[in-house]
Enzyme design. Structure first.
Site, mmCIF file in Angstrom:
data_model
loop_
_atom_site.group_PDB
_atom_site.id
_atom_site.type_symbol
_atom_site.label_atom_id
_atom_site.label_comp_id
_atom_site.label_asym_id
_atom_site.label_seq_id
_atom_site.Cartn_x
_atom_site.Cartn_y
_atom_site.Cartn_z
ATOM 1 N N GLU A 48 0.834 -1.202 0.000
ATOM 2 C CA GLU A 48 0.000 0.000 0.000
ATOM 3 C C GLU A 48 0.869 1.254 0.000
ATOM 4 O O GLU A 48 2.022 1.225 0.472
ATOM 5 C CB GLU A 48 -0.895 -0.024 1.259
ATOM 6 N N ASN A 195 -12.599 -1.003 -0.826
ATOM 7 C CA ASN A 195 -11.896 -1.660 0.270
ATOM 8 C C ASN A 195 -12.539 -1.258 1.588
ATOM 9 O O ASN A 195 -12.864 -0.076 1.786
ATOM 10 C CB ASN A 195 -10.423 -1.214 0.278
ATOM 11 N N GLU A 196 -12.727 -2.197 2.475
ATOM 12 C CA GLU A 196 -13.284 -1.906 3.810
ATOM 13 C C GLU A 196 -14.411 -0.875 3.713
ATOM 14 O O GLU A 196 -14.372 0.180 4.359
ATOM 15 C CB GLU A 196 -12.187 -1.476 4.788
ATOM 16 N N TYR A 262 -6.752 -8.876 11.529
ATOM 17 C CA TYR A 262 -5.442 -8.559 12.082
ATOM 18 C C TYR A 262 -5.302 -9.164 13.471
ATOM 19 O O TYR A 262 -6.255 -9.163 14.262
ATOM 20 C CB TYR A 262 -5.250 -7.041 12.159
ATOM 21 N N GLU A 319 -6.322 -9.135 3.598
ATOM 22 C CA GLU A 319 -5.441 -8.444 4.562
ATOM 23 C C GLU A 319 -5.404 -9.269 5.828
ATOM 24 O O GLU A 319 -6.467 -9.567 6.407
ATOM 25 C CB GLU A 319 -5.953 -7.038 4.901
ATOM 26 N N GLN A 368 2.049 -6.156 5.572
ATOM 27 C CA GLN A 368 2.224 -5.833 4.190
ATOM 28 C C GLN A 368 3.623 -6.260 3.745
ATOM 29 O O GLN A 368 4.394 -6.748 4.567
ATOM 30 C CB GLN A 368 2.033 -4.342 3.994
HETATM 31 O O1 AHR Z 1 -3.015 -2.507 6.256
HETATM 32 C C1 AHR Z 1 -3.317 -1.291 6.838
HETATM 33 C C2 AHR Z 1 -4.790 -0.904 6.711
HETATM 34 O O2 AHR Z 1 -5.566 -1.817 7.425
HETATM 35 C C3 AHR Z 1 -5.390 -0.940 5.338
HETATM 36 O O3 AHR Z 1 -5.158 0.219 4.613
HETATM 37 C C4 AHR Z 1 -6.853 -1.082 5.618
HETATM 38 O O4 AHR Z 1 -7.552 -1.733 4.587
HETATM 39 C C5 AHR Z 1 -6.892 -1.838 6.932
HETATM 40 O O5 AHR Z 1 -7.722 -1.237 7.849
#
Ligand code: AHR
Length: 510
Positions: A48, A195-196, A262, A319, A368
Site C-alpha cells: 500500500e 476496500n473496507e 489482524y 489483509e 504488508q
Molecule cells: O493494512 C493497513 C490498513 O488496514 C489498510 O489500509 C486497511 O484496509 C486496513 O484497515
C-alpha cells in the site's frame, strides 16, 4: 532426531531440551487421498502507499544511489523473487478509496503531489503509479491485484481505469496508455471494487455497498481473456454479515468476497501490544488471537455454503497479519514494526489454516510487503533486512499450487487459564514437483513436540527440510545483525521426529 546445525541458531538448537511424553502429536493420513489445490495466491502480498512501504521500500527512483532496476530496489526485488511472490495487491487498503488513477500516469515530474491523508499526512508524489506497479509485478514474476476506488471515485473513473489498463485497440484510453510507454495491455488477475466499505472505504452498510457493487461492476469491462476476477469488499474479524448480505444480494460478476483479520495481541486498538520485548503472556495472546481466524473463516464459509452451495464465490483473506503498537521514535501513521520469531510462527499458523480451507480460500495477502506491519522486508536507506516472516514464506513456498492431503491431527493444547490453542498445527500436501511435504508449527514456547506419523500409501522413512526457531521468543534480525534468524537444515528419522518449542518446520517425507 538429527538436527543438522548450520550457523549460530542451529548450534543453539542442538542443545534444546527434549520433550516430555505428554507433548506427543499424532498425525494420520493416506497419501492416495487428495483434498483441494492450495492455490499459489494464498501466498499473495499487500503493498500500500503507506509509510515507507512503496517509497523507499520498493521504489527509490532511477537516480538513487541504491542499486536499482529502472527505479526498483534490486535487493528487494531479488529477495521477493526468492520466495516466489505470486501476487501483489495495490494501491491500498484505505489508500485505494482515495486514489485517483489519472494522477499516477504520464511524465513523473508532471504528476500532482497530493497529501496521503489517511497515512501520516505526508506528501504523495504519485511517482509510483499504474505503469510502475505493473512493471514491478512483472519484474517479480507475480500477478497483479489492483484495488479500485469506490469510496471517493466515480463509476466512470473505475470503468476508465479498467479500460486504460486492458484496452487493446481503437480506444483513446488504450492509445493514451501506449503514449505513456506501454504497448500491450496490462494483465490484471484480480480487481477489488472498493476496500473496507464498512470503514475507511465509505462507512457503508452491506446492503448499500452491495447495490453499489452491482452498479460499479456492471461497467467494469475488459477484452475477452483479460477480465480480472472481481472482488467484493467484505467484512472483518468475527463479523459474518458482510459475507452473508453480499453473497445474497450480488448475483452477477462476483468471483470472491474479501475479508480482513489482524492479530492484535491485546485485542485493543489503543494498546495493541509490543512488537519486541514481550512476555510469554503476550506470546500466548498472540497465538490465541491468531488462531481465532480459523473460527471466523468457518463462520463466514458457513454463510457462503448457505447462499452459494455451488462454491462459485471464493473467500479472499486479502489483509491479515500482526499489528503492534508503533515504535516510539517513529511516525505512528507509518505502521512500521519489528518482526520476530513470533511473527514467523503466526504466519505458519495462518498458512496451515488457509490450507485447510483451500476449497474457498484461494487467495490471501499478508499486510504488508515491505516496512509496514508484518513485513517480509525492512529497509533503512541502502540496508535491507529479511524478517522471520520472510523466512516462513520461503519455507512454505513448496505449498504453492500443491494438492492438499486430508489428515487427522491430535495435538496437546497450549493452555493458560480457560484459553487454549492446539500446540501444534500442520499441513500435508503433494507439491507441484510430486514430492510429499509436511509442515509443522509449534506454538508452545516451552515444550518441544514429538510427532508420530501414521501414513498409508507410502513407506516414508525420513523427514528432510528446514526449521526456523531460536532461544528467544522475540529473536529478530536487525540492521546491525541481519542474519540472527534464518532457516536451518533439518533431518530426522520418522520414528524419532521431534520439533522444538516455538518452531516452524517444513520437510519433505522421503
Ligand atoms: O493494512 C493497513 C490498513 O488496514 C489498510 O489500509 C486497511 O484496509 C486496513 O484497515
Amino acid at each position: 532426531m538429527k538436527i543438522k546445525p548450520l550457523l549460530a541458531v542451529g548450534v543453539l538448537l542442538a542443545s534444546h531440551p527434549l520433550l516430555a511424553k505428554d507433548h506427543k502429536v499424532e498425525i494420520e493420513f493416506d497419501v492416495d487421498q487428495s483434498g483441494p489445490l492450495i492455490h499459489k495466491d494464498i501466498y499473495g502480498q499487500f503493498a500500500e502507499h503507506l509509510g515507507r512501504g512503496i517509497y523507499e521500500g520498493v521504489w527509490v527512483g532511477e537516480d538513487s544511489d541504491i542499486p536499482n532496476t529502472r527505479g526498483f530496489r534490486n535487493d528487494v526485488l531479488n529477495a521477493l523473487r526468492d520466495i516466489k511472490v505470486p501476487l501483489v495487491r495495490w494501491p491500498g487498503g484505505c489508500f485505494a478509496d482515495e486514489y485517483h488513477w489519472r494522477e499516477g500516469i504520464g511524465p513523473r515530474n508532471e504528476r500532482p503531489v497530493k497529501v496521503n491523508t489517511h497515512w501520516g499526512g505526508v506528501e504523495e508524489p504519485n511517482t509510483f503509479g499504474t505503469h510502475e506497479f505493473f512493471e514491478f509485478v512483472e519484474l517479480l514474476g507475480a500477478d497483479a491485484y489492483v484495488n479500485g476506488n469506490l469510496g471517493s471515485g466515480s463509476v466512470r473513473d473505475m470503468a476508465e481505469w479498467m479500460e486504460y489498463m486492458t484496452g487493446e485497440k481503437g480506444s483513446t484510453l488504450a492509445e493514451e496508455r501506449r503514449k505513456n510507454g506501454r504497448e500491450e495491455p496490462f494483465e490484471i488477475a484480480y480487481f477489488g471494487v472498493g476496500n473496507e466499505a464498512w470503514g475507511c472505504g465509505g462507512n457503508m452498510r452491506p446492503e448499500y455497498y452491495s447495490d453499489l457493487y452491482r452498479q460499479y461492476s456492471t461497467f467494469l469491462k475488459a477484452p475477452k481473456g483479460n477480465m480480472p476476477k472481481l472482488v467484493a469488499s467484505g467484512g472483518h474479524s468475527e463479523d459474518t454479515s458482510w459475507t452473508d448480505v453480499l453473497s445474497k444480494n450480488i448475483e452477477q460478476k462476483i468471483d470472491g468476497i474479501s475479508y480482513h483479520y489482524y492479530t492484535l495481541p491485546n485485542s485493543d486498538w489503543d494498546n495493541k501490544g509490543r512488537a519486541i520485548k514481550f512476555s510469554e503472556d503476550d506470546w500466548f495472546n498472540t497465538m490465541t488471537r491468531t488462531y481465532k481466524i480459523d473460527d471466523y473463516i468457518r463462520a463466514n464459509l458457513a454463510k457462503l455454503e448457505e447462499n452459494d452451495p455451488e462454491g462459485d464465490i471464493k473467500f479472499y483473506v486479502d489483509e491479515w497479519g500482526t499489528w503492534y503498537d508503533p515504535e516510539p521514535e517513529r511516525d505512528p501513521g507509518f505502521l512500521y514494526q519489528q518482526n520476530t520469531l513470533r511473527d514467523a510462527v503466526v504466519a505458519a499458523v495462518n498458512f496451515n489454516i488457509f490450507h485447510e480451507h483451500a476449497e474457498r480460500v484461494t487467495m490471501t495477502n499478508i499486510a504488508q510487503m515491505v516496512n509496514v506491519l508484518q513485513a517480509m522486508i525492512l529497509t533503512d536507506k541502502e540496508k535491507m533486512v529479511l524478517t522471520p516472516t520472510y523466512h516462513a514464506y520461503g519455507m512454505y513456498k513448496v505449498f504453492q499450487n500443491a494438492t492438499s492431503i486430508p489428515f487427522d491431527i491430535d495435538s496437546p493444547e497450549y493452555q493458560k487459564g480457560d484459553e487454549s490453542v492446539p500446540a501444534v498445527t500442520a499441513s500435508v500436501a503433494r507439491g507441484e514437483d510430486g514430492k510429499l511435504y509436511l509442515a509443522l508449527v509449534n506454538m508452545d514456547p516451552e515444550n518441544a513436540a514429538g510427532i508420530e506419523l501414521d501414513i498409508d500409501g507410502v513407506k516414508a522413512k525420513r523427514a528432510v527440510g528446514q526449521m526456523l526457531t531460536a532461544d528467544a521468543m522475540d529473536a529478530r534480525n536487525t540492521f546491525d545483525k541481519p542474519d540472527v534468524l534464518h532457516p536451518v537444515a533439518f533431518s530426522a528419522d520418522l520414528d524419532e521426529l521431534e520439533i522444538p518449542a516455538k518452531s516452524v518446520v517444513v520437510v519433505e517425507l522421503q
